[in-house]
Design an enzyme around this catalytic site. Structure first.
Site, PDB file in Angstrom:
ATOM      1  N   LYS A 203       0.842  -1.213   0.000  1.00 30.85           N
ATOM      2  CA  LYS A 203       0.000   0.000   0.000  1.00 30.85           C
ATOM      3  C   LYS A 203       0.872   1.255   0.000  1.00 30.85           C
ATOM      4  CE  LYS A 203      -2.927   3.154   0.446  1.00 30.85           C
ATOM      5  NZ  LYS A 203      -3.864   3.559  -0.566  1.00 30.85           N
ATOM      6  N   CYS A 257      -2.734  11.348   1.238  1.00 33.50           N
ATOM      7  CA  CYS A 257      -2.103  10.032   1.050  1.00 33.50           C
ATOM      8  C   CYS A 257      -0.705  10.159   0.476  1.00 33.50           C
ATOM      9  CB  CYS A 257      -2.955   9.181   0.110  1.00 33.50           C
ATOM     10  SG  CYS A 257      -4.625   9.004   0.685  1.00 33.50           S
TER      11      CYS A 257
HETATM   12  N1  SAJ Z   1      -0.590  15.407  -9.126  1.00 32.69           N
HETATM   13  C1  SAJ Z   1       0.253  16.151  -9.946  1.00 32.69           C
HETATM   14  N2  SAJ Z   1       0.522  15.665 -11.194  1.00 32.69           N
HETATM   15  C2  SAJ Z   1      -0.012  14.500 -11.650  1.00 32.69           C
HETATM   16  C3  SAJ Z   1      -0.857  13.746 -10.818  1.00 32.69           C
HETATM   17  C4  SAJ Z   1      -1.129  14.227  -9.547  1.00 32.69           C
HETATM   18  O1  SAJ Z   1       0.763  17.216  -9.555  1.00 32.69           O
HETATM   19  O2  SAJ Z   1       0.299  14.133 -12.798  1.00 32.69           O
HETATM   20  C5  SAJ Z   1      -0.887  15.900  -7.766  1.00 32.69           C
HETATM   21  C6  SAJ Z   1      -2.365  16.221  -7.549  1.00 32.69           C
HETATM   22  O3  SAJ Z   1      -2.692  17.491  -8.041  1.00 32.69           O
HETATM   23  C7  SAJ Z   1      -2.485  16.105  -6.034  1.00 32.69           C
HETATM   24  C8  SAJ Z   1      -1.470  15.003  -5.692  1.00 32.69           C
HETATM   25  O4  SAJ Z   1      -0.618  14.882  -6.823  1.00 32.69           O
HETATM   26  O5  SAJ Z   1      -2.090  17.310  -5.408  1.00 32.69           O
HETATM   27  C9  SAJ Z   1      -2.095  13.671  -5.355  1.00 32.69           C
HETATM   28  O6  SAJ Z   1      -3.144  13.360  -6.284  1.00 32.69           O
HETATM   29  P1  SAJ Z   1      -3.309  11.905  -6.938  1.00 32.69           P
HETATM   30  O7  SAJ Z   1      -4.424  11.964  -7.915  1.00 32.69           O
HETATM   31  O8  SAJ Z   1      -2.002  11.442  -7.452  1.00 32.69           O
HETATM   32  O9  SAJ Z   1      -3.621  10.960  -5.695  1.00 32.69           O
HETATM   33  P2  SAJ Z   1      -4.741  10.917  -4.527  1.00 32.69           P
HETATM   34  O10 SAJ Z   1      -4.089  11.384  -3.261  1.00 32.69           O
HETATM   35  O11 SAJ Z   1      -6.012  11.568  -4.909  1.00 32.69           O
HETATM   36  O12 SAJ Z   1      -5.007   9.330  -4.446  1.00 32.69           O
HETATM   37  C10 SAJ Z   1      -3.894   8.448  -4.264  1.00 32.69           C
HETATM   38  C11 SAJ Z   1      -4.038   7.282  -5.274  1.00 32.69           C
HETATM   39  N3  SAJ Z   1      -2.793   6.510  -5.310  1.00 32.69           N
HETATM   40  C12 SAJ Z   1      -2.180   6.199  -6.467  1.00 32.69           C
HETATM   41  O13 SAJ Z   1      -2.580   6.559  -7.557  1.00 32.69           O
HETATM   42  C13 SAJ Z   1      -0.968   5.335  -6.357  1.00 32.69           C
HETATM   43  C14 SAJ Z   1      -5.219   6.385  -4.875  1.00 32.69           C
HETATM   44  O14 SAJ Z   1      -5.295   5.254  -5.735  1.00 32.69           O
HETATM   45  C15 SAJ Z   1      -5.069   5.936  -3.416  1.00 32.69           C
HETATM   46  O15 SAJ Z   1      -6.152   5.104  -3.027  1.00 32.69           O
HETATM   47  C16 SAJ Z   1      -5.056   7.181  -2.557  1.00 32.69           C
HETATM   48  O16 SAJ Z   1      -3.897   7.962  -2.918  1.00 32.69           O
HETATM   49  C17 SAJ Z   1      -4.987   6.724  -1.107  1.00 32.69           C
HETATM   50  O17 SAJ Z   1      -6.038   6.820  -0.427  1.00 32.69           O
HETATM   51  O18 SAJ Z   1      -3.963   6.202  -0.675  1.00 32.69           O
END
Ligand code: SAJ
Length: 414
Positions: A203, A257
């Site tokens: 995880k 997360c």
């Molecule tokens: N972000 C970027 N660039 C990108 C993608 C994301 O800057 O290309 C930023 C977003 O704007 C945000 C942050 O990263 O600030 C996190 O967003 P995210 O969409 O990457 O992730 P979360 O926190 O919404 O959800 C993540 C997911 N984990 C993965 O994709 C490995 C989700 O599947 C998990 O269930 C969740 O964390 C969790 O609960 O752990």
């Protein structure tokens, strides 16, 4: 029919409770927050998430879901409480409290499942030991103990709860299989069984992998400015390689997360200078880097005003926890720069939220921090007519530069 007690009714606990309640179980959702319990029992939800309201209405309507401040004797106990960051370590007090509550009711042959993201070892060394200490029941011998982390993306929680593959770690093989039987009631993805510690680390590794990739793209965005090269073009072309997949840079990494879980990986090992830690610092620096750029872009203006678009931690969600916008607003305040924030979806933000027109009125720089779909409908011509100087800093490669320039904007991106 089995009775399930879900401890913690937040972003994961409530949707998970609804899924079990709509797939053959009687569910008691437990939370320590009186307001949440009152709201749920009066038929209202406290979380903004697509399709959740329908699932909740079905569960409540069929009398399969109830909410309470206290646990009751059940066949299955699932822990979905928060495990926030305290310093650079996991705060496990809610897991401890939930385990104690379960220990009051547990009997032989029950199933206990930890879902909360936790450092390796937590399920057996904390949950298992607390339950044994109070009840004398041994995991694997007297009851079944497993770890089954969630993997859902906020904004798509219900869909992903059903369709994503899952990992389950058991204290022994039969515990894993017993937990799998429970989730098989609604999960359409594959469920893979392993041991407890492996599942706990898997995880964390998933989110850490994303954080490291994001740190790489964010660092690239800084390096590209040194070279005066468009980072978005570099990533787009590099990603044409069949084995390269670089994520998008941005104003920082938010949410509860990705910026947190990497710390859980390294908190109990004695290693310095890890890549994981460096990446955390790179991502945490991004809001500061972006604030400096904002200040630089209005350095020629006396008493400039900044219009900030987007307060939530990412696009199309209301959640503002750990949002880069928060840090940027705090930095702007510290530097006594006047700003207004517009977000059509976000709620509970630390700084005042303004309407669209108020935010852009007399502003000299529009800074897009979150790529909400709702921003696609914004009429840039009208916005430019309200602004003082017409400048855009686009941190998400969101606007069409040609359209922005056609509407008299000087367009900058990270
Ligand atoms: N972000 C970027 N660039 C990108 C993608 C994301 O800057 O290309 C930023 C977003 O704007 C945000 C942050 O990263 O600030 C996190 O967003 P995210 O969409 O990457 O992730 P979360 O926190 O919404 O959800 C993540 C997911 N984990 C993965 O994709 C490995 C989700 O599947 C998990 O269930 C969740 O964390 C969790 O609960 O752990």
């Amino acid at each position: 029919m089995k009775k399930i007690c879900v401890m913690g009714l937040g972003y994961i606990g409530l949707p998970t409770s609804c899924m079990f309640a709509n797939n053959g179980f009687e569910v008691l959702g437990v939370d320590i927050d009186k307001e949440i319990i009152g709201k749920l029992n009066s038929g209202k939800i406290h979380i903004d998430e697509p399709d959740l309201e329908e699932a909740f209405n079905e569960a409540i309507g069929n009398n399969k879901l109830k909410a309470s401040l206290e646990a009751e004797p059940s066949d299955v106990y699932i822990i979905t409480v928060p495990t926030p960051l305290n310093g650079n370590k996991a705060e496990l007090k809610y897991v401890i409290d939930a385990s104690r509550e379960i220990a009051r009711h547990i009997v032989r042959d029950n199933i206990v499942i930890l879902e909360s993201t936790s450092p390796p070892g937590t399920t057996e060394d904390m949950v298992g030991k607390i339950i044994f200490g109070s009840s004398g029941l041994k995991p694997g011998k007297d009851y079944y103990l497993a770890f089954c982390p969630e993997r859902v993306l906020p904004g798509k929680i219900i869909r992903e709860l059903v369709n994503n593959d899952r990992i389950i770690g058991g204290v022994d093989e039969i515990s894993g299989r017993k937990a799998k039987e429970i989730y098989d009631s609604f999960v359409k993805g594959d469920i893979y069984l392993t041991d407890l510690k492996t599942a706990e680390l898997v995880k964390l590794v998933e989110n850490t992998f994303r954080d490291v990739n994001l740190a790489f793209s964010n660092e690239l965005s800084i390096i590209c400015r040194d070279y005066d090269i468009d980072v978005w073009k570099v990533i787009e072309l590099a990603n044409k390689h069949p084995r390269v997949n670089i994520l998008n840079p941005g104003p920082g990494v938010g949410g509860h997360c990705i910026p947190i879980d990497p710390w859980f990986v390294i908190q109990n090992i004695n290693r310095e200078n890890t890549l994981i830690e460096k990446c955390r610092y790179i991502n945490d620096q991004m809001p500061i880097v972006v604030t400096k750029r904002i200040i630089d872009l209005v350095s020629d203006i006396k008493n400039p005003k900044i219009a900030i678009f987007g307060a939530s931690y990412k696009e199309d969600v209301a959640d503002t926890r750990e949002s880069p916008t928060k840090t940027i607003c705090a930095e702007l305040s510290k530097n006594k720069v006047n700003f207004a924030v517009y977000d059509p979806i976000a709620s509970d933000f630390n700084f005042k939220l303004s309407g669209l027109n108020d935010s852009v009125k007399d502003a000299d720089l529009l800074v897009l921090l979150v790529g909400h779909n709702a921003f696609r409908d914004i009429d840039l011509k009208e916005v430019s007519s309200l602004m003082g100087k017409n400048r855009i800093l686009d941190t998400r490669n969101f606007f069409d530069p040609e359209l922005a320039e056609k509407n008299n904007f000087q367009y900058y991106k990270i």
